[in-house]
Design an enzyme around this catalytic site. Structure first.
Site, PDB file in Angstrom:
ATOM      1  N   SER A 671       1.809   1.653  -8.149  1.00 37.52           N
ATOM      2  CA  SER A 671       2.857   1.308  -7.248  1.00 37.52           C
ATOM      3  C   SER A 671       3.921   2.318  -7.614  1.00 37.52           C
ATOM      4  CB  SER A 671       3.079  -0.362  -7.578  1.00 37.52           C
ATOM      5  OG  SER A 671       4.123  -0.577  -6.389  1.00 37.52           O
ATOM      6  N   ASP A 744      -3.226  -1.822   2.406  1.00 40.31           N
ATOM      7  CA  ASP A 744      -2.045  -2.164   1.536  1.00 40.31           C
ATOM      8  C   ASP A 744      -1.032  -2.932   2.269  1.00 40.31           C
ATOM      9  OD1 ASP A 744       0.225  -1.927  -0.147  1.00 40.31           O
ATOM     10  OD2 ASP A 744      -0.469  -0.362  -1.216  1.00 40.31           O
ATOM     11  N   HIS A 778      -2.798  -3.963  -1.813  1.00 36.62           N
ATOM     12  CA  HIS A 778      -1.844  -3.228  -2.986  1.00 36.62           C
ATOM     13  C   HIS A 778      -2.448  -3.454  -4.305  1.00 36.62           C
ATOM     14  CE1 HIS A 778       1.641  -1.274  -4.072  1.00 36.62           C
ATOM     15  NE2 HIS A 778       1.800  -2.085  -5.228  1.00 36.62           N
TER      16      HIS A 778
END
Length: 805
Positions: A671, A744, A778
């Protein structure tokens, strides 16, 4: 810069397909596989006195089959339209229990076959636990009784869990309020097959601003609106413990149901039109209404309009009543918060928010009980004359804690005024206990309350319990951990009078287990759990927390791991993997505080780099990467400079110990850590390669802020461009492995971010590999995806780091 941007995209499109390959899922080497393929230790659910304990077991990973189930993405939600529950829910598959803290562990009897259990909730008297089971036919409600050791089913698959838990215990513990699929529910529109009746049109009126962060999974058209309503509509029933149900409220778009502490009233929150294509459902119009137990209307409390636009800034809030809920220390009193600055943090104001209460039967005038200097951040109710209030302000990182008299006889008094970044100065969290209504309120004994602190200091971590006199504000330490070879965490105070507390103990090779510790008696901690270490293969790994300084004097730290059997005297030169995640600060002294405990258990979760200690690498995990902007300077104004300085200091520190070949260092992150990785490879020559998972690389695609950045792209264009690796793709020369979930769901990290960044890198001839994991969000969930991710990372590290020429 613009020419470069479009050239990179064009070259990416022209060249992006040639080297594409479709792999079957691979497994990592044996050393990594035996750590990654483990049996997960159960999670615990305990009653307030830690007497009854429910052990919840689940599979370590999901399967691709589970991820392949039909999913609808609507208004910020991801839903399974066949089962009527969130498609991201994590299920438990088995339950065991202890009826009495020292009793033997036993199997719960009567559980459904192929159990998929979720939404666990203790009954008001804590003798039972209710939960849902997801069957092929839908969501069922089940209940477990500690006294019998048996679970029993209360409903068939009729519940609607699309908005979260579909049941609420009634306060007498004899039944529930449940959300049931409507009897007249219409079918869903197949948006893949339905021919559109026309275009989707969005309008921006002159002067009307709607600046929002980049949200995922929003409504897109009329069909989405209709499907969203179909999935959310429920009927409300009362259900007893014999499975008998009666209709309580007709079909509506129920978002939340809460019962007053004394059980006399029920507050319902419902959605209504118009909806938005710009924000998730939490900003849709909502109405909060209070009813008697018989369903008769008592009072409409709030009718919140659509909120597409908020004033600018992290501390911006909607106008009108917000945070409406029950006061936990009173039978049936509601409270809410209202902004005194129109919700606009740019407005100068002595007070930002005001808290009001309203007693049943809710026909009188609201009573103002307290005002906050900063933005309201929560209340812990105590009794008629005592409560604790929190507020905060983002830009200054200031947080205040007040004690106040809800009866309004005296002004609120600030007892703590500090920076949220100051971990060493954290006074701890107030202890709470269940009251006669079964609600958790401030634990008060003769005007004194209790603070449970994590206990981070410059010399290490020593958790503590302080007694605080709420009148004099003076604290007295009544317990502090003295462990230096183990990590102790205080979970809760069981009984302040007897001195019993619930703690967990662990070491690098000792899995965390729960214990009853008595602060007033010199007796050994009493074990409640006996979890085995599932990662014994790395029990001989060397672990140490190292401390070092950045070139500008900022103190930094990281956790260093060396392979089992590594000779600390001979010091063979190892390749190294550094893993990190940047954090913004407004004070360099706070940025230098160490919050890593060397005695923490070594836990190789799928996102961790620890696996590669078994492959002959040194691992520098959780390396401190502060990004500091003091005074009027924002942290991101010098983001790249500080990023590189952090990385260089870390490598220099380990190199000075003599353990690594600094030519063979990799950097990685997930991330925002992936964003960091791409920038480090672009703007420094410190690394042999990098691994970037699920990142965002073009900040023009998150134009209204990201992470802690409040300025929009047009206010800080140079900052956004300088921080975007995409804008500097022509400078990239270091091999980078990009991995991203194909679905995601995180704000700002669309899968497109990695796809377009890779296209630019490929078009410009940079060494890169892009791996898209089908069906993953994610964070990655399927076993196949996780094992393949480990394989990809291992292949990359072996080729470009360990065996670098």
């Amino acid at each position: 810069m613009k020419r470069l941007y479009f050239l990179a995209i064009l070259l990416g499109y022209l060249g992006g397909v040639a080297a594409q390959e479709n792999l079957t899922y691979q497994k990592p080497p044996k050393e990594i596989l035996e750590l990654a393929d483990y049996e997960r230790v159960p999670a615990l659910l305990m009653d307030s006195k830690k007497q009854n304990i429910l052990f919840r077991y689940r599979n370590t990973y999901k399967t691709l089959s589970e991820l392949s189930a039909e999913e609808m993405k609507l208004a910020g939600l991801r839903l399974d339209p066949q089962k009527n529950i969130s498609s991201t829910v994590i299920y438990n598959t088995n339950l065991k229990y202890k009826h009495g803290r020292m009793a033997a562990l036993q199997q719960v009897q009567g559980l459904p076959t192929d159990a998929q259990l979720a939404y666990f909730s203790f009954s008001p008297d804590e003798s039972k636990v209710a939960f849902t089971n997801t069957s092929d036919k839908g969501i069922e409600l089940w209940c477990f009784d500690f006294s019998t050791g048996k679970a029993f089913k209360l409903t068939e698959g009729i519940l609607n869990a699309n908005m979260g838990s579909p049941f609420t215990w009634l306060k007498d513990g004899l039944g529930f309020l449940i959300k049931v699929l409507p009897t007249d529910r219409k079918g869903l529109i197949n948006t893949k097959e339905t021919i559109p009746s026309g275009p989707t049109v969005s309008v921006s009126e002159a002067g009307s601003k709607a600046q929002n962060r980049t949200y995922q999974d929003l409504l897109k058209n009329k069909n989405d609106e209709d499907n969203f309503e179909t999935l959310v509509y429920s009927e409300l029933y009362k259900l007893d413990l014999n499975g008998q149900k009666t209709l309580w409220k007709a079909k509506d778009l129920y978002v939340d149901e809460s019962i007053s502490p004394d059980g006399s009233y029920i507050m319902l929150t419902t959605l209504h039109r118009p909806y938005s294509y710009l924000v998730p459902f939490s900003r849709f119009p909502m109405k909060s209404t209070i009813y008697n137990l018989d369903g008769s209307l008592v009072k409409e409390i709030n009718d919140k309009p659509l909120v597409e636009e908020l004033p600018k800034g992290f501390m911006a809030v909607q106008q009108g009543r917000r945070n409406i809920t029950w006061r936990k220390d009173k039978p049936s009193t509601i409270y809410w918060v209202e902004a005194l600055d129109n919700g606009d943090p740019a407005v100068k104001a002595d007070y930002r928010d005001e808290v009001f209460t309203l007693d049943a039967p809710f026909s009188g005038e609201p009573k103002s009980v307290v005002k906050t200097i900063n933005r309201y951040a929560g209340i812990i109710w105590g009794n008629d004359n005592t409560a604790v209030l929190y507020d905060r302000w983002w830009n200054t990182r200031n947080v205040k804690t007040y004690v106040f008299d809800p009866s309004g006889t005296k002004e609120a008094s600030v007892i703590f005024d500090r920076s949220s970044e100051d971990t060493y100065g954290d006074p701890g969290d107030f202890d709470t206990q269940r009251n006669l209504y079964g609600e958790y309120t401030l634990s008060i004994n003769a005007g004194k309350a209790y603070l449970v602190g994590k206990g981070f200091t410059a010399k290490g971590q020593f958790p503590f319990i302080d007694e605080i006199d709420l009148n004099t504000k003076k604290t007295k330490r009544i317990f502090q951990s003295g462990y230096t070879d183990k990590k102790l965490e205080i979970s809760s105070i069981i009984d302040s009078k007897t001195g019993e507390i619930l703690v967990s103990l662990e070491s690098p090779t000792e899995y965390p287990n729960y214990y009853i510790l008595n602060t007033k008696k010199r007796i050994a901690p009493i074990a409640l759990t006996h979890f085995e270490n599932p990662f014994k293969a790395i029990s001989g790994v060397h672990k140490q927390v190292i401390k070092y300084k950045r070139a500008d004097g900022v103190d930094l730290s990281a956790t260093l791991y060396l392979p089992a059997g590594y000779d600390l005297n001979k010091k063979d030169k190892l390749p190294m993997i550094m893993w990190a995640y940047p954090t913004e600060y407004k004070d360099k002294d706070n940025a230098g505080q160490n919050t890593t405990n060397p005695n923490e258990f070594i836990y190789p979760s799928y996102g961790s780099p620890i696996y590669w200690v078994t492959r002959g690498y040194a691992i520098l995990d959780d390396a401190a990467f502060p990004i500091i902007g003091e005074g009027n300077e924002e942290p991101n104004d010098t983001y790249i400079k500080q990023l590189v300085a952090n990385a260089k200091a870390a490598i220099d520190a380990v190199d000075s110990l003599g353990y690594i070949d600094r030519r063979k260092v990799a950097v990685g992150g997930h991330s925002y850590g992936a964003f960091m990785t791409a920038n480090l490879l672009t703007h420094s020559d410190l690394f042999a390669a990098g691994i970037a998972r699920s990142g965002a690389y073009n900040r023009t695609l998150t134009p209204f802020g990201f992470q802690s950045e409040e300025r929009n792209y047009w206010e800080a264009t140079d900052v956004y461009n300088a921080m975007s690796p995409f804008m500097h793709a022509d400078k990239m020369k270091t091999p980078i492995l990009l991995i991203h979930g194909g679905n995601d769901n995180n704000s700002g990290t669309f899968t497109l971010q990695s796809e377009r960044y890779f296209a630019a890198l490929k078009g410009l001839g940079a060494p890169a590999r892009l791996v898209i994991l089908p069906l993953e969000s994610h964070g990655y969930a399927a076993k196949e995806s996780i094992l393949h991710t480990l394989w990809e990372q291992d292949q990359w590290l072996e080729k470009y780091v360990k065996n670098r020429k």
